[in-house]
Enzyme design. Structure first.
Site, PDB file in Angstrom:
ATOM      1  N   HIS A 231     135.698 -43.367 -44.053  1.00 35.12           N
ATOM      2  CA  HIS A 231     137.093 -43.801 -44.222  1.00 35.12           C
ATOM      3  C   HIS A 231     137.558 -43.786 -45.679  1.00 35.12           C
ATOM      4  O   HIS A 231     138.480 -44.511 -46.033  1.00 35.12           O
ATOM      5  CB  HIS A 231     137.318 -45.217 -43.664  1.00 35.12           C
ATOM      6  CG  HIS A 231     137.098 -45.326 -42.187  1.00 35.12           C
ATOM      7  ND1 HIS A 231     137.362 -46.481 -41.487  1.00 35.12           N
ATOM      8  CD2 HIS A 231     136.675 -44.423 -41.259  1.00 35.12           C
ATOM      9  CE1 HIS A 231     137.084 -46.282 -40.200  1.00 35.12           C
ATOM     10  NE2 HIS A 231     136.656 -45.038 -40.039  1.00 35.12           N
TER      11      HIS A 231
ATOM     12  N   HIS B  23     135.255 -37.140 -32.056  1.00 37.46           N
ATOM     13  CA  HIS B  23     136.720 -37.293 -32.110  1.00 37.46           C
ATOM     14  C   HIS B  23     137.305 -36.396 -33.191  1.00 37.46           C
ATOM     15  O   HIS B  23     136.769 -36.304 -34.304  1.00 37.46           O
ATOM     16  CB  HIS B  23     137.154 -38.745 -32.250  1.00 37.46           C
ATOM     17  CG  HIS B  23     136.728 -39.422 -33.523  1.00 37.46           C
ATOM     18  ND1 HIS B  23     137.456 -39.340 -34.684  1.00 37.46           N
ATOM     19  CD2 HIS B  23     135.655 -40.201 -33.795  1.00 37.46           C
ATOM     20  CE1 HIS B  23     136.840 -40.051 -35.621  1.00 37.46           C
ATOM     21  NE2 HIS B  23     135.756 -40.581 -35.116  1.00 37.46           N
TER      22      HIS B  23
ATOM     23  N   GLU C 246     140.767 -41.641 -31.984  1.00 38.53           N
ATOM     24  CA  GLU C 246     139.717 -42.647 -31.964  1.00 38.53           C
ATOM     25  C   GLU C 246     139.976 -43.714 -33.001  1.00 38.53           C
ATOM     26  O   GLU C 246     139.725 -44.895 -32.785  1.00 38.53           O
ATOM     27  CB  GLU C 246     138.349 -41.996 -32.250  1.00 38.53           C
ATOM     28  CG  GLU C 246     137.144 -42.925 -32.029  1.00 38.53           C
ATOM     29  CD  GLU C 246     136.746 -43.766 -33.242  1.00 38.53           C
ATOM     30  OE1 GLU C 246     136.004 -44.730 -33.086  1.00 38.53           O
ATOM     31  OE2 GLU C 246     137.200 -43.470 -34.368  1.00 38.53           O
ATOM     32  N   GLU C 247     140.499 -43.303 -34.159  1.00 35.73           N
ATOM     33  CA  GLU C 247     140.559 -44.216 -35.303  1.00 35.73           C
ATOM     34  C   GLU C 247     141.553 -45.358 -35.146  1.00 35.73           C
ATOM     35  O   GLU C 247     141.305 -46.459 -35.620  1.00 35.73           O
ATOM     36  CB  GLU C 247     140.876 -43.430 -36.595  1.00 35.73           C
ATOM     37  CG  GLU C 247     139.782 -42.446 -37.012  1.00 35.73           C
ATOM     38  CD  GLU C 247     138.476 -43.119 -37.425  1.00 35.73           C
ATOM     39  OE1 GLU C 247     138.358 -44.333 -37.285  1.00 35.73           O
ATOM     40  OE2 GLU C 247     137.572 -42.389 -37.881  1.00 35.73           O
TER      41      GLU C 247
END
Lengths: 493, 493
Positions: B439, B290, B336-337
């Site tokens: 993250h 992604h 995606e996140e």
């Protein structure tokens, strides 16, 4: 009353272990027999220390309740008052603050922004004692160098630019140690070197081997440089990114904004508390750490834990009614980080009694598994003798593994006593992780293992007790060094 | 022309190694002989990949030149254009962006301040998709709970308070893996749980096992909760400090300020590029990662590296003129996140050709030493057969250690193709460090070992090539699942 071990062998087993150790042939043959005489108190001190949560509670109050505490800050003021109150609560004697003038350096707001090829906030911390920037900041291109040699080879290229010293600190090595000593020179004098080449500001790669985008601050110095340029540390990650971009031929432009300012000299204090000796109270074993800390994180390892080890060492001894022949004096020095004002003032104010200082022990390497002590003395013969005697004494600490004695190197705060011939000792601990946290937002209480704090308190209490109580003086009678003789004749210098 | 190995055994040695491996009795007895047929191209692909710096240069451009790239941000737009330009430069076919609508969530400025017992800036990151606070922030006391059970036991105590879920993620374990799967539930649904008990905001301990005061963001969800309260992650250090203070009976008051806001749905795209098959171009092996990333760090491991592995895999094959029977399609999914918009839209837009999707391979576990692949299929019999066949194929990857095949679990972006019966594969790498960076501000390019990127490219290229070229289809002919049949009859749902 000694309490049972919580996290160690049972008292009975411990005693047996020490007996075997101190009565073994190696010890008996060359020894003075000192250790044998202190088997019982050593056992009692370790029993108590290794099961007590008092030290941890002190460190919790300091770290969580007060937090970081830079010279001149209200937080340091709070910490000084807290330490005085705690030692009074513990029933210590002669508890007081001894006045020290310290510099008040204030960080203010600060930022470092990369503009090209992308807009990016660099993870940074201004270096302690740096000047600030104009309010609009300093905007310039950056030149990356690894060291002095590359800076010199750059010729006039640094003129009008940021110079970034991207000099990596090697990973911790069991044999070689941390690698801090060499890499830290760019933090200290990078601004001088860069300004001499016409740079407008100095950036240094943080002095650490591990990072999660973690900047590490610390003191810098302008020496007698005519031009004072701002200096800041950046995280390893950002130093590497800027270096990669420059290697690829990108022109990396940055804006540095720092409100950092020097607010002059202000009042502070060394905090002192004593367990007065029962026979020769005028003879003193000093133990301590520094109570100030950089203005990030909790100052847990650097050096809240060192202060608590000393405070708690005499607390344990007093609770056990182990009052030694001589005085054990806790000294919590102020202003170690950016001036050494506390250490210098202690040596000056106590110059007349330094001959009566049996030893001065500093803990300023964090709170990890204890390893032993280093010994340092202006008189090499005394250093040699003291280190041999100490090697016997610390066999009492075999159950907690703190039996290593090395020569040279002790502590910054006690170093001003060296010219007077005082025996200096540095408390050694496992050094593999200290610089991961040192001077960063990550020097927080969770990084301290409560078991290590108990062990460090035990090591400090046993050692201080034996040195303060043994009939003869560690290292033999004091010698006067020429420096000290000179200092005595000019007491104001 | 294959280039010599830089960081690996010599090509001759490598070929010998593979020959021994794939012609050994275990392989020969039960095998289909597929691997033997691909010894030569596998060697050439690995030779080339392991000596090429092209992949690293791509990842440098993405990480250092563009940086993080959240859905709806100008940076993501830049990254999409960059990926399209790069694949065109590499000579790929059908390079294009396929439109996807994605949510635009904007973090804005944010802070969390502790007021008592000390004033302290908590290291925090708002959670993705969280609502913001009023401009003056939310000020309240905090209640700490470990999990749902403790929250329930707290009765009405959470009302009007911050709830902090201080649930530690276990350290990585070779046998059990990362522990992320369990600990992440508080990030996802903590705000729902806390709001249901009357809390005014939700704080979660960052979902990681290592920290240098490092907050980790990630997506949260309100589900169908009536009340939406702000949610933020705090560092392990601060979660532990707040917990210690509360255990000691301190009333810890905090102020949370977050400008976070939802700016609605905006245009984005999945980026696609192809190495068209020479015989059956309509049959497709999808490989990808992604292209979006959280708005911190570089999104290097998550998932810049996954994108580059796929882009570079077909670049290597094209350079070597290894044009497979079927098409290899690189898909760089967007969003995606925080929404999975790209993955869903790809499955929807390509529903008609999913029967012709031989396999879809996603790399979204970072770029570390490659380990192998997981296989997942709605039809367990196909999953079983495919995993057995794949276990033979990946013996070709023995020189780089990527020979492990497991069942179940693949990748979020490819999961919407599961109901259509597509064979899904997840690329597996050493998972011991991924969640240290995931993250966070520390997910930066320096955390990627260039050698691992070369190995991952090699693994992806060899596997995709064999799957796209082997005469029979992996896992046998496709089966239609009931869900897919249903989806086909209602194409708009």
């Amino acid at each position: 009353m000694p309490m049972p071990f919580l996290q160690s062998p049972s008292p009975g087993l411990l005693t047996a272990t020490i007996l075997v150790l101190v009565s073994g042939p190696a010890f008996a043959s060359g020894g003075t027999g000192i250790a044998e005489q202190y088997l019982d108190p050593a056992r009692r001190i370790m029993d108590h220390s290794l099961s007590s949560v008092d030290g941890w509670h002190k460190l919790e109050e300091l770290c969580d309740g007060i937090g970081h505490r830079l010279s001149g800050s209200p937080r340091l003021e709070k910490a000084l008052n807290w330490a005085i109150a705690k030692m009074k609560e513990d029933g210590q004697e002669n508890v007081r603050g001894e006045p020290v003038k310290v510099p008040k350096w204030v960080r203010g707001r600060e930022s470092l922004t990369m503009h090209s090829p992308q807009e990016y906030d660099i993870a940074m911390l201004g270096l302690g004692m740096s000047v600030g920037t104009p309010p609009e900041g300093i905007t310039a291109e950056v030149l990356v160098v690894a060291d002095e040699k590359e800076l010199e080879a750059a010729g006039t290229a640094p003129k009008g630019k940021f110079v970034l010293f991207n000099n990596p600190m090697p990973a911790y090595d069991e044999a070689k140690g941390s690698g801090y000593g060499s890499a830290v020179r760019f933090r200290h004098k990078g601004a001088q070197l860069a300004a001499a080449r016409g740079a407008v500001a100095c950036l240094v790669r943080s002095v650490t081997a591990k990072s999660l985008r973690t900047p590490h601050t610390g003191a810098m110095s302008y020496g007698d440089a005519g031009v004072r340029i701002p200096a800041a540390a950046v995280s390893i990650e950002d130093a590497e990114m800027i270096s990669r971009l420059c290697r690829r031929g990108e022109r990396v432009r940055l804006t540095l904004k720092m409100e950092a300012r020097d607010e002059g000299m202000v009042d502070s204090a060394n905090v002192i508390g004593e367990l007065r000796g029962r026979e020769k109270p005028e003879e003193v074993v000093v133990i301590g750490g520094h109570i100030d800390a950089w203005d990030v994180g909790h100052g847990a390892h650097d050096d809240g834990a060192g202060c608590v080890m000393a405070m708690e060492a005499i607390n344990v001894l007093r609770k056990l009614k182990l009052i030694p022949r001589r005085t054990i004096r806790v000294v919590l020095w102020t202003n170690e980080e950016n001036g050494l004002g506390g250490g210098r003032e202690y040596a000056r104010a106590h110059a007349a009694e330094l001959d009566n200082h049996i030893a001065a022990i500093e803990s300023d390497s964090g709170c990890f598994a204890p390893k032993g002590f280093s010994v340092e003395c202006a008189d090499p013969a005394r250093e040699e003798l003291a280190s041999r005697q100490l090697a016997e004494i610390v066999r009492l600490l075999e159950p907690i593994g703190a039996t290593k004695v090395s020569r040279g190197g002790s502590g910054a705060d006690i170093s001003p006593m060296k010219p007077a011939g005082v025996l200096l000792m540095g408390f050694s601990v496992d050094g593999s992780r200290y610089f991961d946290y040192h001077h960063s937002h990550a020097d927080t209480l969770d990084k301290v293992d409560p078991k290590h704090l108990q062990q460090c308190v035990a090591a400090m209490a046993v050692t201080a007790y034996v040195l303060a109580d043994m009939p003869d003086r560690l290292g033999g009678p004091p010698t006067r060094s020429p420096e000290n003789a000179a200092a005595d004749s000019h007491p104001d210098h």
